[in-house]
Design an enzyme around this catalytic site. Structure first.
Site, mmCIF file in Angstrom:
data_model
loop_
_atom_site.group_PDB
_atom_site.id
_atom_site.type_symbol
_atom_site.label_atom_id
_atom_site.label_comp_id
_atom_site.label_asym_id
_atom_site.label_seq_id
_atom_site.Cartn_x
_atom_site.Cartn_y
_atom_site.Cartn_z
ATOM 1 N N LYS A 281 0.878 -1.178 0.000
ATOM 2 C CA LYS A 281 0.000 0.000 0.000
ATOM 3 C C LYS A 281 0.911 1.223 0.000
ATOM 4 O O LYS A 281 1.415 1.647 1.029
ATOM 5 C CB LYS A 281 -0.882 -0.019 1.262
ATOM 6 C CG LYS A 281 -2.237 0.644 1.112
ATOM 7 C CD LYS A 281 -2.209 2.122 0.791
ATOM 8 C CE LYS A 281 -1.971 3.008 1.969
ATOM 9 N NZ LYS A 281 -1.762 4.420 1.578
ATOM 10 N N GLU B 216 9.503 2.072 10.903
ATOM 11 C CA GLU B 216 10.571 3.068 10.774
ATOM 12 C C GLU B 216 9.887 4.422 10.786
ATOM 13 O O GLU B 216 9.164 4.766 9.858
ATOM 14 C CB GLU B 216 11.356 2.801 9.481
ATOM 15 C CG GLU B 216 12.698 3.478 9.490
ATOM 16 C CD GLU B 216 12.603 4.886 8.990
ATOM 17 O OE1 GLU B 216 12.367 5.805 9.823
ATOM 18 O OE2 GLU B 216 12.738 5.087 7.778
ATOM 19 N N CYS C 131 13.758 10.918 6.742
ATOM 20 C CA CYS C 131 13.680 10.471 8.136
ATOM 21 C C CYS C 131 14.991 10.713 8.862
ATOM 22 O O CYS C 131 15.008 10.924 10.063
ATOM 23 C CB CYS C 131 13.307 8.996 8.174
ATOM 24 S SG CYS C 131 14.329 7.973 7.109
ATOM 25 N N GLU D 232 9.477 16.433 14.820
ATOM 26 C CA GLU D 232 9.928 16.242 13.441
ATOM 27 C C GLU D 232 9.150 17.168 12.507
ATOM 28 O O GLU D 232 7.927 17.132 12.468
ATOM 29 C CB GLU D 232 9.720 14.786 13.004
ATOM 30 C CG GLU D 232 10.278 14.521 11.618
ATOM 31 C CD GLU D 232 10.121 13.067 11.171
ATOM 32 O OE1 GLU D 232 9.003 12.542 11.199
ATOM 33 O OE2 GLU D 232 11.144 12.467 10.768
HETATM 34 P P1 NAI Z 1 1.801 8.880 7.196
HETATM 35 O O1 NAI Z 1 2.579 8.176 8.229
HETATM 36 O O2 NAI Z 1 0.450 9.340 7.534
HETATM 37 O O3 NAI Z 1 1.676 7.968 5.895
HETATM 38 C C1 NAI Z 1 2.588 6.943 5.564
HETATM 39 C C2 NAI Z 1 1.815 5.763 4.985
HETATM 40 O O4 NAI Z 1 0.974 5.206 5.983
HETATM 41 C C3 NAI Z 1 0.881 6.117 3.832
HETATM 42 O O5 NAI Z 1 0.879 5.056 2.898
HETATM 43 C C4 NAI Z 1 -0.472 6.233 4.512
HETATM 44 O O6 NAI Z 1 -1.548 6.038 3.655
HETATM 45 C C5 NAI Z 1 -0.378 5.135 5.545
HETATM 46 N N1 NAI Z 1 -1.224 5.285 6.735
HETATM 47 C C6 NAI Z 1 -1.546 6.425 7.391
HETATM 48 N N2 NAI Z 1 -2.312 6.153 8.461
HETATM 49 C C7 NAI Z 1 -2.483 4.810 8.492
HETATM 50 C C8 NAI Z 1 -3.185 3.913 9.369
HETATM 51 N N3 NAI Z 1 -3.857 4.346 10.435
HETATM 52 N N4 NAI Z 1 -3.127 2.601 9.103
HETATM 53 C C9 NAI Z 1 -2.446 2.132 8.050
HETATM 54 N N5 NAI Z 1 -1.786 2.927 7.184
HETATM 55 C C10 NAI Z 1 -1.786 4.255 7.405
HETATM 56 O O7 NAI Z 1 2.708 10.072 6.684
HETATM 57 P P2 NAI Z 1 2.256 11.421 5.929
HETATM 58 O O8 NAI Z 1 0.947 11.925 6.390
HETATM 59 O O9 NAI Z 1 2.350 11.167 4.506
HETATM 60 O O10 NAI Z 1 3.389 12.408 6.446
HETATM 61 C C11 NAI Z 1 3.226 13.008 7.733
HETATM 62 C C12 NAI Z 1 4.514 13.069 8.480
HETATM 63 O O11 NAI Z 1 5.085 11.781 8.583
HETATM 64 C C13 NAI Z 1 5.591 13.895 7.828
HETATM 65 O O12 NAI Z 1 5.430 15.235 8.099
HETATM 66 C C14 NAI Z 1 6.824 13.327 8.466
HETATM 67 O O13 NAI Z 1 7.053 13.930 9.709
HETATM 68 C C15 NAI Z 1 6.489 11.871 8.657
HETATM 69 N N6 NAI Z 1 7.054 11.011 7.598
HETATM 70 C C16 NAI Z 1 8.087 10.198 7.915
HETATM 71 C C17 NAI Z 1 8.679 9.426 6.953
HETATM 72 C C18 NAI Z 1 9.839 8.552 7.252
HETATM 73 O O14 NAI Z 1 10.633 8.281 6.359
HETATM 74 N N7 NAI Z 1 9.973 8.041 8.453
HETATM 75 C C19 NAI Z 1 8.221 9.453 5.559
HETATM 76 C C20 NAI Z 1 7.084 10.302 5.329
HETATM 77 C C21 NAI Z 1 6.547 11.052 6.337
#
Ligand code: NAI
Ligand code: MG
Length: 511
Positions: free
Chosen positions: A194, A269, A303, A404
């Site tokens: 996903k 992660e 990250c 972050e």
């Molecule tokens: P997010 O964590 O909401 O999304 C990442 C993935 O998780 C997407 O595919 C999303 O559809 C999915 N997702 C979201 N909520 C979920 C749930 N309850 N159950 C299952 N899947 C779920 O990240 P988003 O909104 O795109 O970015 C928000 C913040 O996340 C950023 O500002 C940043 O701080 C952090 N981030 C960290 C990353 C990393 O590499 N560790 C990468 C991208 C964002």
């Protein structure tokens, strides 16, 4: 071309010329329309133009994908395939990725706005994960154990878990998928992927490459959609045996809670707030470049961003002066241009979040010495550019130092002694990475020992490799990706006891 098949269900009336694509889910080796019949837009962050429609997944789509992955795991050619044969498929996939790397890199840029200079290199490099785990596939060994039971033979074997859900973010879609998919397939699992709702296209096009490599239908599936409609039901599905996730700590926490209800293992992660620590004895110019690459590469959307720059007080002012000089020269603009340094922010919510944190830093009393506002100059299109921003006078308790941001915002924090650097560096909920700049080898070892982070870089920043375990201490995550350990994250150990001769012993006594 791969995309043309993915686009085969496009609307017959194409108003936005032939470049507009419609992507379906990829289930059991075929493109499948969403059960709801609904699609959502994905845009190009640089131009703001919508360039493709993505299938909006729901519980029904998830159920179909999981059923396909379960059937492929339990019956059919994959279930019977020996590890060496699985490894050959992974190596074949690596070769196909290398052939397609340029196209994949451009696709990533179109959908997530990161620099082609970075994404081109990244898409070539991701082949190494598939090749490495292809080689590792038939090298996971169990053991024959010494037995204290006469006449009973005891051995262990490593078995795959089953259907693994892989949920990825928008910053490096194909690379972060490779970190999960390559070891999971090498271990013999099947997958439902996903991708992020902001950047689904590259993962969908990648499915064609998986097919071409010869993976049987159902082994790798992709459902697209939003976190709550698609991600959550995937995590909760009773036939999903593990989730491997990269993203925000908030979503990671929700996934961990849902996993706890099923007693399901996870790899998480979850980003960080990494300290990049510069001592007065460091190579000054190398440390300046390291500090800048630590935060402004990928427009800060990584990250591992070194978003807390700890600088020893004796060189603080001269260091900040040089940082401002170099970062102030950064060329902002078109991510497809090889000489651009800073591109757009990937998503509108991320853009708002970055501007919000600039205000928070100001309100909390930090001093903005560079940037601090949207960029609207030459090369800027749309409304997603933020100037590289540096705050000084930051104390580690401030929100800008603790939370972050995921953008081009650097907080500079002065320190006096090595002990101070360790205390401030570790005074954070996260523990993904840390950087140290010093010419003292003893200090390099001491700092590496004491910093609470899954990765420590000394006199370099950002190095990651398929051979090296990567993951977080503390709130930055669970489990490790890459390297030899990662394949075990997708396996479980079975102990087998085989009696060499049968005896009808007294059944009421435990032996
Ligand atoms: P997010 O964590 O909401 O999304 C990442 C993935 O998780 C997407 O595919 C999303 O559809 C999915 N997702 C979201 N909520 C979920 C749930 N309850 N159950 C299952 N899947 C779920 O990240 P988003 O909104 O795109 O970015 C928000 C913040 O996340 C950023 O500002 C940043 O701080 C952090 N981030 C960290 C990353 C990393 O590499 N560790 C990468 C991208 C964002
Ligand atoms: Mg997009």
């Amino acid at each position: 071309m791969a995309g043309s098949q993915a686009a085969s269900c496009s609307s017959p009336t194409r108003t936005m010329s032939d470049v507009m694509k419609t992507y379906q889910h990829y289930i059991n080796g075929a493109w499948v329309k969403p059960a709801s019949g609904q699609y959502f837009d994905t845009d190009n962050p640089y131009t703001g133009e919508v360039w493709a429609q993505i299938a909006k997944g729901n519980t029904e789509d998830v159920a179909r994908a999981v059923a396909a992955a379960k059937a492929a795991f339990e019956t059919g050619p994959w279930a019977e395939m020996r590890p060496t044969a699985r490894g050959k498929l992974l190596v074949k996939l690596a070769e196909i990725i290398e052939r397609e790397a340029e196209r994949l890199g451009e696709l990533e840029v179109r959908d997530n706005g990161k620099l082609i200079a970075e994404m081109g290199t990244q898409t070539r490099y991701l082949a190494e994960w598939y090749r490495y785990y292809g080689g590792l596939s038939d090298k996971v060994e169990g053991a024959v154990l010494p037995s204290d039971r006469p006449g009973i033979f005891n051995y262990t074997k490593h078995e795959p878990l089953g259907v693994v859900a892989m949920i990825t973010p928008w910053n490096s879609p194909l690379l972060l998928l490779a970190w999960k998919l390559a070891p999971a397939l090498a271990a013999g699992n099947t997958a439902v992927v996903k991708p992020s709702e902001f950047t689904s296209a590259s993962t969908l096009e990648f499915m064609e490459l998986v097919k071409e490599a010869g993976f049987p239908d159902g082994v790798v599936n992709c459902v697209t959609g939003f976190g709550l409609d698609t991600g959550a039901p995937l995590v909760e599905h009773p036939d999903v045996a593990k989730v491997a996730f990269t993203g925000s700590d908030l979503a990671g926490q929700k996934i961990y809670e849902a996993a706890a209800k099923k007693i399901m293992p996870v790899t998480l992660e979850l980003g960080g707030k990494s300290p990049n620590i510069v001592f007065e004895d460091a190579d000054f110019e190398a440390a300046v470049m390291g500090a800048i690459s630590g935060i402004f590469a990928a427009t800060g959307q990584t990250c591992i961003a070194g978003s807390r720059l700890l600088v020893q007080r004796s060189i603080h002012d001269s260091f900040v002066k040089r940082l401002v000089e170099v970062a102030g020269e950064a060329k902002i603009g078109d991510p497809m241009s090889m000489d651009t340094h800073v591109g757009p922010v990937t998503t509108p919510p991320q853009y708002k979040k970055i501007l919000h944190y600039i205000n928070v830093a100001r309100e909390d009393g930090a001093t903005c010495v560079l940037g601090g506002k949207p960029y609207t100059g030459d090369g800027a299109k749309g409304d997603r550019f933020v100037e590289p921003t540096i705050f000084t006078g930051v104390s580690n308790e401030m929100r800008i130092a603790q939370e972050e941001v995921f953008g081009p915002i650097l907080s500079v924090i002065p320190f006096d002694t090595e002990e101070d650097a360790i205390r401030i560096g570790n005074d954070i909920l996260f523990g993904l990475a840390a950087g140290v700049w010093t010419s003292d080898i003893g200090r390099a070892f001491r700092m590496s020992d004491k910093l609470k982070a899954g990765t420590v870089w000394v006199n370099t920043y950002r190095a990651v490799s398929f051979m090296t375990p990567f993951g977080g201490f503390k709130r930055s995550g669970q489990g490790r990706e890459s390297g030899q350990e990662a394949i075990k994250e997708f396996m479980q150990v079975k102990s087998v006891w085989i009696a060499q001769q049968t005896t009808a012993a007294n059944p009421f006594i435990m032996r």
